[in-house]
Design a protein around this motif. Structure first.
Motif, PDB file in Angstrom:
ATOM      1  N   PHE A   1      38.845  24.667  49.284  1.00  0.00           N
ATOM      2  CA  PHE A   1      38.360  24.559  47.905  1.00  0.00           C
ATOM      3  C   PHE A   1      37.685  25.841  47.441  1.00  0.00           C
ATOM      4  CE2 PHE A   1      34.682  23.655  45.146  1.00  0.00           C
ATOM      5  CZ  PHE A   1      35.343  23.152  44.034  1.00  0.00           C
ATOM      6  N   THR A   2      36.859  26.444  48.292  1.00  0.00           N
ATOM      7  CA  THR A   2      36.121  27.654  47.911  1.00  0.00           C
ATOM      8  C   THR A   2      37.062  28.793  47.558  1.00  0.00           C
ATOM      9  OG1 THR A   2      34.322  27.003  49.402  1.00  0.00           O
ATOM     10  CG2 THR A   2      34.338  29.275  48.629  1.00  0.00           C
ATOM     11  N   LYS A   3      38.070  29.024  48.409  1.00  0.00           N
ATOM     12  CA  LYS A   3      39.039  30.084  48.168  1.00  0.00           C
ATOM     13  C   LYS A   3      39.885  29.785  46.925  1.00  0.00           C
ATOM     14  CE  LYS A   3      38.674  33.083  51.630  1.00  0.00           C
ATOM     15  NZ  LYS A   3      38.478  34.536  51.426  1.00  0.00           N
ATOM     16  N   THR A   4      40.269  28.530  46.775  1.00  0.00           N
ATOM     17  CA  THR A   4      41.082  28.140  45.613  1.00  0.00           C
ATOM     18  C   THR A   4      40.291  28.322  44.327  1.00  0.00           C
ATOM     19  OG1 THR A   4      42.253  26.509  46.969  1.00  0.00           O
ATOM     20  CG2 THR A   4      42.456  26.299  44.587  1.00  0.00           C
ATOM     21  N   LEU A   5      39.024  27.946  44.358  1.00  0.00           N
ATOM     22  CA  LEU A   5      38.184  28.107  43.173  1.00  0.00           C
ATOM     23  C   LEU A   5      38.049  29.575  42.800  1.00  0.00           C
ATOM     24  CD1 LEU A   5      36.343  26.634  41.119  1.00  0.00           C
ATOM     25  CD2 LEU A   5      34.447  27.059  42.685  1.00  0.00           C
ATOM     26  N   SER A   6      37.911  30.431  43.799  1.00  0.00           N
ATOM     27  CA  SER A   6      37.825  31.866  43.546  1.00  0.00           C
ATOM     28  C   SER A   6      39.109  32.381  42.901  1.00  0.00           C
ATOM     29  CB  SER A   6      37.558  32.606  44.855  1.00  0.00           C
ATOM     30  OG  SER A   6      37.494  33.997  44.646  1.00  0.00           O
ATOM     31  N   ALA A   7      40.267  31.897  43.385  1.00  0.00           N
ATOM     32  CA  ALA A   7      41.555  32.298  42.815  1.00  0.00           C
ATOM     33  C   ALA A   7      41.679  31.822  41.371  1.00  0.00           C
ATOM     34  CB  ALA A   7      42.691  31.733  43.662  1.00  0.00           C
ATOM     35  N   ILE A   8      41.207  30.610  41.110  1.00  0.00           N
ATOM     36  CA  ILE A   8      41.246  30.079  39.738  1.00  0.00           C
ATOM     37  C   ILE A   8      40.355  30.907  38.828  1.00  0.00           C
ATOM     38  CG2 ILE A   8      40.576  28.106  38.299  1.00  0.00           C
ATOM     39  CD1 ILE A   8      41.453  26.283  40.601  1.00  0.00           C
ATOM     40  N   ARG A   9      39.177  31.282  39.334  1.00  0.00           N
ATOM     41  CA  ARG A   9      38.259  32.091  38.530  1.00  0.00           C
ATOM     42  C   ARG A   9      38.901  33.416  38.132  1.00  0.00           C
ATOM     43  NH1 ARG A   9      34.775  36.093  39.947  1.00  0.00           N
ATOM     44  NH2 ARG A   9      34.943  35.620  42.164  1.00  0.00           N
ATOM     45  N   HIS A  10      39.543  34.102  39.092  1.00  0.00           N
ATOM     46  CA  HIS A  10      40.201  35.375  38.790  1.00  0.00           C
ATOM     47  C   HIS A  10      41.338  35.178  37.787  1.00  0.00           C
ATOM     48  CE1 HIS A  10      37.873  37.692  41.572  1.00  0.00           C
ATOM     49  NE2 HIS A  10      38.285  37.011  42.632  1.00  0.00           N
ATOM     50  N   HIS A  11      42.067  34.079  37.947  1.00  0.00           N
ATOM     51  CA  HIS A  11      43.172  33.773  37.029  1.00  0.00           C
ATOM     52  C   HIS A  11      42.660  33.553  35.610  1.00  0.00           C
ATOM     53  CE1 HIS A  11      46.748  31.837  35.360  1.00  0.00           C
ATOM     54  NE2 HIS A  11      45.991  30.795  35.038  1.00  0.00           N
ATOM     55  N   LEU A  12      41.576  32.797  35.481  1.00  0.00           N
ATOM     56  CA  LEU A  12      41.021  32.499  34.159  1.00  0.00           C
ATOM     57  C   LEU A  12      40.394  33.733  33.517  1.00  0.00           C
ATOM     58  CD1 LEU A  12      39.409  29.017  34.879  1.00  0.00           C
ATOM     59  CD2 LEU A  12      41.497  29.479  33.589  1.00  0.00           C
ATOM     60  N   GLU A  13      39.762  34.581  34.333  1.00  0.00           N
ATOM     61  CA  GLU A  13      39.145  35.797  33.795  1.00  0.00           C
ATOM     62  C   GLU A  13      40.204  36.762  33.264  1.00  0.00           C
ATOM     63  OE1 GLU A  13      36.711  37.200  36.958  1.00  0.00           O
ATOM     64  OE2 GLU A  13      34.948  36.078  36.297  1.00  0.00           O
ATOM     65  N   LYS A  14      41.383  36.781  33.904  1.00  0.00           N
ATOM     66  CA  LYS A  14      42.477  37.622  33.399  1.00  0.00           C
ATOM     67  C   LYS A  14      43.005  37.081  32.081  1.00  0.00           C
ATOM     68  CE  LYS A  14      44.168  39.437  37.819  1.00  0.00           C
ATOM     69  NZ  LYS A  14      45.298  39.452  38.786  1.00  0.00           N
ATOM     70  N   GLN A  15      43.054  35.762  31.991  1.00  0.00           N
ATOM     71  CA  GLN A  15      43.529  35.143  30.754  1.00  0.00           C
ATOM     72  C   GLN A  15      42.518  35.261  29.624  1.00  0.00           C
ATOM     73  OE1 GLN A  15      44.662  31.041  31.575  1.00  0.00           O
ATOM     74  NE2 GLN A  15      46.817  31.655  31.673  1.00  0.00           N
ATOM     75  N   ASN A  16      41.229  35.259  29.993  1.00  0.00           N
ATOM     76  CA  ASN A  16      40.157  35.314  28.995  1.00  0.00           C
ATOM     77  C   ASN A  16      39.206  36.455  29.317  1.00  0.00           C
ATOM     78  OD1 ASN A  16      40.619  32.495  27.611  1.00  0.00           O
ATOM     79  ND2 ASN A  16      40.656  32.124  29.819  1.00  0.00           N
ATOM     80  N   PRO A  17      39.656  37.708  29.181  1.00  0.00           N
ATOM     81  CA  PRO A  17      38.810  38.857  29.557  1.00  0.00           C
ATOM     82  C   PRO A  17      37.515  38.958  28.764  1.00  0.00           C
ATOM     83  CG  PRO A  17      40.718  39.571  28.306  1.00  0.00           C
ATOM     84  CD  PRO A  17      40.939  38.127  28.627  1.00  0.00           C
ATOM     85  N   LYS A  18      37.494  38.388  27.557  1.00  0.00           N
ATOM     86  CA  LYS A  18      36.299  38.485  26.712  1.00  0.00           C
ATOM     87  C   LYS A  18      35.334  37.339  26.970  1.00  0.00           C
ATOM     88  CE  LYS A  18      38.546  40.969  22.925  1.00  0.00           C
ATOM     89  NZ  LYS A  18      38.882  40.952  21.491  1.00  0.00           N
ATOM     90  N   LYS A  19      35.813  36.322  27.660  1.00  0.00           N
ATOM     91  CA  LYS A  19      34.965  35.150  27.927  1.00  0.00           C
ATOM     92  C   LYS A  19      34.596  35.125  29.398  1.00  0.00           C
ATOM     93  CE  LYS A  19      34.610  30.157  27.312  1.00  0.00           C
ATOM     94  NZ  LYS A  19      35.335  28.912  26.956  1.00  0.00           N
ATOM     95  N   GLN A  20      33.513  35.768  29.751  1.00  0.00           N
ATOM     96  CA  GLN A  20      33.062  35.818  31.126  1.00  0.00           C
ATOM     97  C   GLN A  20      31.949  34.788  31.333  1.00  0.00           C
ATOM     98  OE1 GLN A  20      34.535  37.900  33.414  1.00  0.00           O
ATOM     99  NE2 GLN A  20      35.955  38.423  31.771  1.00  0.00           N
ATOM    100  N   TYR A  21      31.560  34.635  32.576  1.00  0.00           N
ATOM    101  CA  TYR A  21      30.439  33.748  32.881  1.00  0.00           C
ATOM    102  C   TYR A  21      29.188  34.229  32.131  1.00  0.00           C
ATOM    103  CZ  TYR A  21      32.845  31.913  37.033  1.00  0.00           C
ATOM    104  OH  TYR A  21      33.694  31.323  37.907  1.00  0.00           O
ATOM    105  N   ILE A  22      28.404  33.298  31.686  1.00  0.00           N
ATOM    106  CA  ILE A  22      27.082  33.677  31.174  1.00  0.00           C
ATOM    107  C   ILE A  22      26.110  33.563  32.327  1.00  0.00           C
ATOM    108  CG2 ILE A  22      27.599  32.792  28.868  1.00  0.00           C
ATOM    109  CD1 ILE A  22      25.658  30.462  29.529  1.00  0.00           C
ATOM    110  N   GLU A  23      25.037  34.296  32.254  1.00  0.00           N
ATOM    111  CA  GLU A  23      24.022  34.241  33.311  1.00  0.00           C
ATOM    112  C   GLU A  23      22.987  33.176  32.960  1.00  0.00           C
ATOM    113  OE1 GLU A  23      24.206  35.682  36.085  1.00  0.00           O
ATOM    114  OE2 GLU A  23      25.939  36.903  35.631  1.00  0.00           O
TER     115      GLU A  23
END
Length: 393
Positions: free
Chosen positions: A371-393
């Motif tokens: 799950f941890t590795k898959t979640l990381s892969a999903i995060r990278h995938h979503l960040e590429k799709q939404n470069p302007k929408k990053q995590y907020i702190e």
């Protein structure tokens, strides 16, 4: 000088041991092999797992602890060589020793800054390693002044690259050994399949409210994790530890927790009673704390068939939460608590839940395996799709 060499050698070998432990823990997290509190877990602010699970814990896809292991192993070997006078050109070893100790100290300063100002959590063993790095660099630079000459600095231009090449080689070899030991290499294929399944899965939703939530609103984060779990499910306990680490390490991720009693409140098991207990604790903003207490002591709740005994045990274990217990007890007996529990079951049925734990990312079901590795892969995938929408702190 010899006294300093003894200090450098001893400190570096101690550091090697700490780095090996942190590497072992890092790979176990990657393989989702987590357990209860480790010896490096003191509280939410002093927790090695929270640091190791952060996005700052790797360099070139290799845990920083492996790089630290390689660095301090080389420092230990160089200082040992100088101690027993095996070197034909000790000045070259002093140059290498100084370079490695400076890199280690600078890396320690950077990681201290990230822990203090970005993660807001410290790794106790890392703090020990920072101190060891500072002791080593002070002893090294003080002694090196007496040994390094201009000639040796010129010769070091050819010698230093080979030292750093060995450092990279040791880091990579240690990575392969740990990855093979924890079967992390096989995770690549599994994660790839998990990603394909996740992308093709339909988005599911429910109108019912989660029992517990943490993190920013959905519109302000690119990842929302939804979990359906039974408080008495042993497999759910493992996902509990994973999400607990994630909740602390990556507060920019939104987590929604739904209680899904597998017996649907039709047996003498305490699942529904525990759901009510957490629901009523959350009315006083203590829901997550009671949730953690129940999962930490899950084995004590599983054999209980008397619901009142289950509530008594919850109260006994939760005394430090400073709840208004009269209010909590009235809440548990109220129709609202029963109605909310039934809605939790309905939410599970809306999402076609047949077993627990069931995990979703942005409404799409995700495999529990790696799950941890898959979640990381999903995060990278979503960040590429939404470069302007990053995590907020």
């Amino acid at each position: 000088m010899k006294k300093n060499l003894y200090i450098i050698c001893i400190c570096s070998f101690i550091a090697v041991g700490f780095h090996l432990y942190l590497s072992s823990r890092s790979y176990s997290l990657s393989a989702d092999r987590v357990g209860e509190s480790t010896i490096c877990h003191i509280n939410s602010s002093l927790n090695c797992d929270n640091v190791l699970a952060s996005q700052y814990s790797e360099l070139a896809n290799i845990p920083l602890s492996n790089w630290g292991f390689a660095t301090h192993l080389l420092i230990a070997l160089l200082s040992l060589t100088l101690l027993i006078s095996w070197a034909e050109k000790p000045a070259l070893l002093w140059v290498s020793l100084s370079s490695l100790s400076l890199i280690s100290a600078l890396a320690s300063l950077v990681m201290m800054g990230i822990s203090a100002f970005v993660l807001h959590v410290f790794c106790p063993f890392c703090i020990i390693l920072y101190l060891l790095s500072f002791i080593i660099v002070v002893c090294t630079l003080f002694s090196a002044k007496l040994s390094i000459s201009i000639v040796s600095l010129k010769e070091a231009r050819l010698f230093l690259p080979s030292i750093f090449l060995v450092l990279i080689l040791i880091s990579f070899i240690s990575h392969l050994i740990f990855a093979n030991t924890y079967n992390v290499q096989s995770a690549k294929k599994t994660v790839k399949l998990n990603m394909m399944d996740w992308k093709s899965s339909p988005v599911k939703s429910t109108e019912e409210q989660a029992l517990l939530t943490t993190g920013p609103p959905k519109e302000k984060t690119i990842i929302t994790i939804t979990e359906f779990a039974d408080f008495l499910c042993s497999y759910c306990r493992n996902s509990y530890y994973l999400l607990k680490i994630l909740k602390s390490a990556q507060p920019q991720v939104r987590i929604e927790y739904f209680s899904f009693p597998l017996d649907e409140c039709k047996s003498t098991k305490a699942s529904c009673t525990l759901t009510k207990a957490v629901y009523c604790a959350e009315k006083q903003n203590k829901g997550w704390s009671m949730h953690d207490i129940i999962f930490d002591n899950q084995k004590r709740f599983i054999p209980l068939k008397d619901k009142q005994k289950a509530l008594s045990l919850v109260k006994e274990l939760s005394q430090d939460l400073s709840l208004q217990w009269d209010q909590w007890s009235k809440c548990i007996k109220s129709p609202a608590a029963l109605e909310f529990t039934k809605k939790q079951i309905k939410a599970g049925k809306d999402m076609n839940i047949t077993g627990t734990p069931s995990l979703f990312v942005n409404g799409k079901r995700i495999s529990n395996r790696y799950f941890t590795k898959t979640l990381s892969a999903i995060r990278h995938h979503l960040e590429k799709q939404n470069p302007k929408k990053q995590y907020i702190e």
